[in-house]
Design a protein around this motif. Structure first.
Motif, PDB file in Angstrom:
ATOM      1  N   VAL A  92      41.949  36.477  54.564  1.00 55.88           N
ATOM      2  CA  VAL A  92      42.187  36.344  53.126  1.00 55.88           C
ATOM      3  C   VAL A  92      41.128  37.100  52.334  1.00 55.88           C
ATOM      4  O   VAL A  92      41.414  37.713  51.307  1.00 55.88           O
ATOM      5  CB  VAL A  92      42.208  34.854  52.726  1.00 55.88           C
ATOM      6  N   ARG A  93      39.902  37.100  52.831  1.00 57.86           N
ATOM      7  CA  ARG A  93      38.812  37.742  52.090  1.00 57.86           C
ATOM      8  C   ARG A  93      38.861  39.261  52.168  1.00 57.86           C
ATOM      9  O   ARG A  93      38.640  39.933  51.155  1.00 57.86           O
ATOM     10  CB  ARG A  93      37.471  37.236  52.622  1.00 57.86           C
ATOM     11  N   TYR A  94      39.139  39.805  53.359  1.00 56.80           N
ATOM     12  CA  TYR A  94      39.027  41.245  53.558  1.00 56.80           C
ATOM     13  C   TYR A  94      40.374  41.968  53.643  1.00 56.80           C
ATOM     14  O   TYR A  94      40.413  43.188  53.468  1.00 56.80           O
ATOM     15  CB  TYR A  94      38.234  41.547  54.834  1.00 56.80           C
ATOM     16  N   PHE A  95      41.466  41.266  53.915  1.00 58.51           N
ATOM     17  CA  PHE A  95      42.755  41.924  54.108  1.00 58.51           C
ATOM     18  C   PHE A  95      43.757  41.570  53.021  1.00 58.51           C
ATOM     19  O   PHE A  95      44.956  41.767  53.195  1.00 58.51           O
ATOM     20  CB  PHE A  95      43.317  41.577  55.490  1.00 58.51           C
ATOM     21  N   THR A  96      43.295  41.011  51.916  1.00 61.93           N
ATOM     22  CA  THR A  96      44.098  40.858  50.707  1.00 61.93           C
ATOM     23  C   THR A  96      43.281  41.387  49.537  1.00 61.93           C
ATOM     24  O   THR A  96      42.078  41.125  49.444  1.00 61.93           O
ATOM     25  CB  THR A  96      44.474  39.389  50.438  1.00 61.93           C
ATOM     26  N   SER A  97      43.908  42.131  48.660  1.00 62.97           N
ATOM     27  CA  SER A  97      43.221  42.719  47.510  1.00 62.97           C
ATOM     28  C   SER A  97      43.411  41.830  46.291  1.00 62.97           C
ATOM     29  O   SER A  97      44.546  41.484  45.935  1.00 62.97           O
ATOM     30  CB  SER A  97      43.758  44.123  47.241  1.00 62.97           C
ATOM     31  N   ASN A  98      42.296  41.467  45.670  1.00 61.20           N
ATOM     32  CA  ASN A  98      42.325  40.559  44.532  1.00 61.20           C
ATOM     33  C   ASN A  98      41.172  40.917  43.601  1.00 61.20           C
ATOM     34  O   ASN A  98      40.014  40.881  44.013  1.00 61.20           O
ATOM     35  CB  ASN A  98      42.209  39.111  45.002  1.00 61.20           C
ATOM     36  N   PRO A  99      41.434  41.279  42.341  1.00 59.05           N
ATOM     37  CA  PRO A  99      40.334  41.620  41.429  1.00 59.05           C
ATOM     38  C   PRO A  99      39.437  40.452  41.087  1.00 59.05           C
ATOM     39  O   PRO A  99      38.356  40.656  40.531  1.00 59.05           O
ATOM     40  CB  PRO A  99      41.063  42.140  40.180  1.00 59.05           C
TER      41      PRO A  99
END
Length: 358
Positions: free
Chosen positions: A178-185
């Motif tokens: 979730v931290r490294y393989f999803t992009s979230n501003p």
């Protein structure tokens, strides 16, 4: 396609299955249920100040802590200042990708020239050696040689996506994914997820659809650009489309994680359709209905523009639109501005690799 979550929520919708990915930093809110047994409301008794003081003394004597109200979850603050690092990362990664692709092409051409006689010698030895029948390695080599250069190029990309898809199924890796393989501003980690989320799919249908489109257009795009330039454009497109998604999410306040290779694949699709607008395309399930690539590109761009304006939340329309616009720009202008001006860098690398004459 890049799937995204509903605005303000700390979950990520992934694929047509509607799977939900819990965000590790999300607060667990408290839901207070108010039940009424009958149709009349009971008027609350007014508590006198004197009685309140007596109740406070009683609580202190008994040693019971007063009731604490549950904390309300804080929504992430949107700020355009947080996009400075992603912007620098996007520009730097794009430049490094095309620079590395130019050096890779130089090394590939040099290696082909040097290995020409070795290949001739190897072919001559293979004719002298007895042929093995039923060898698994030989069958794999025959299958690999039957693929086009574009299909061989995207095989590594498909294998990487499949590996990341399997990692999503390991409970121990959920927080890392979730931290490294999803992009979230709104996430603490902003830069590397812009690239890694391009190889990330939580739904099998989501990954299969994206990889099928990539496999279908692989031969055309690699024949048009070459494998080195294609890979540089593909990786850069993933980062650029994610940055466009960051900007739109921050501007609208619809913060939430996204994942998928749709932005990069939209770049490939837009590049092929722009270069060959009269090519005939067909839908997978309706092969009898054909349409031109130019009309398909116009329809896709129009749908993503409408979805971005109207706030549709099932797809990350900003990433789709950013990838498509980058593909159109690169075919019309980017190839001339970037790839055809790589000669100074190649000369520097050639001088570095060539030993000085004594």
């Amino acid at each position: 396609m890049a799937w995204r979550s509903r605005a303000g929520s700390w979950v990520a919708w992934s694929g047509a299955t509607g799977a939900i990915l819990p965000h590790p930093g999300a607060h667990r809110g408290f839901l207070l249920h108010h039940q009424q047994r009958c149709g009349f409301r009971k008027v609350a008794k007014r508590v006198e100040p004197k009685k309140e003081a007596e109740q406070g003394e009683l609580v202190q004597k008994r040693g019971v802590a007063p009731p604490v109200e549950p904390p309300t979850p804080q929504l992430p603050k949107r700020s355009f200042r947080r996009l400075v690092k992603p912007l620098v990362f996007t520009v730097g990664f794009t430049g490094c990708s095309f620079g590395a692709a130019a050096i890779w092409q130089y090394e590939s051409l040099k290696s082909r020239v040097q290995s020409y006689f070795d290949e001739v010698r190897a072919d001559w030895l293979d004719k002298l050696r007895p042929q093995k029948h039923g060898d698994f390695r030989k069958q794999v080599n025959q299958w690999w040689n039957s693929l086009s250069e574009g299909q061989r190029t995207v095989t590594g990309i498909i294998a990487s996506n499949a590996l990341v898809f399997c990692c999503w199924r390991i409970p121990y890796l959920q927080r890392t994914m979730v931290r490294y393989f999803t992009s979230n501003p709104a996430s603490k980690t902003l830069c590397w997820p812009m690239l890694l989320s391009t190889f990330s799919h939580y739904s099998l249908f989501h990954m299969a659809a994206n990889m099928y489109v990539l496999w279908s257009f692989s031969s055309s795009i690699v024949n048009m650009m070459g494998r080195e330039q294609f890979l540089a454009m593909y990786l850069s497109a993933g980062v650029i489309s994610t940055f466009v998604s960051y900007v739109c999410k921050t501007a609208t306040g619809r913060l939430g994680p996204s994942l998928g290779a749709s932005g990069a694949i939209m770049t490939v699709l837009a590049a092929v359709c722009t270069k060959m607008p009269e090519a005939k395309l067909a839908i997978i399930f309706l092969p009898m209905y054909t349409f031109t690539a130019g009309n398909a590109l116009k329809t896709i761009v129009a749908l993503d523009t409408a979805g971005l304006i109207m706030g549709w939340r099932f797809f990350d329309h900003a990433a789709h639109l950013g990838g498509a616009l980058f593909g159109i720009w690169y075919v019309l202008y980017g190839h001339e501005l970037i790839w055809k001006n790589r000669e100074p860098l190649v000369k520097i690398w050639h001088n570095f690799r060539t030993p000085p004459k004594v």
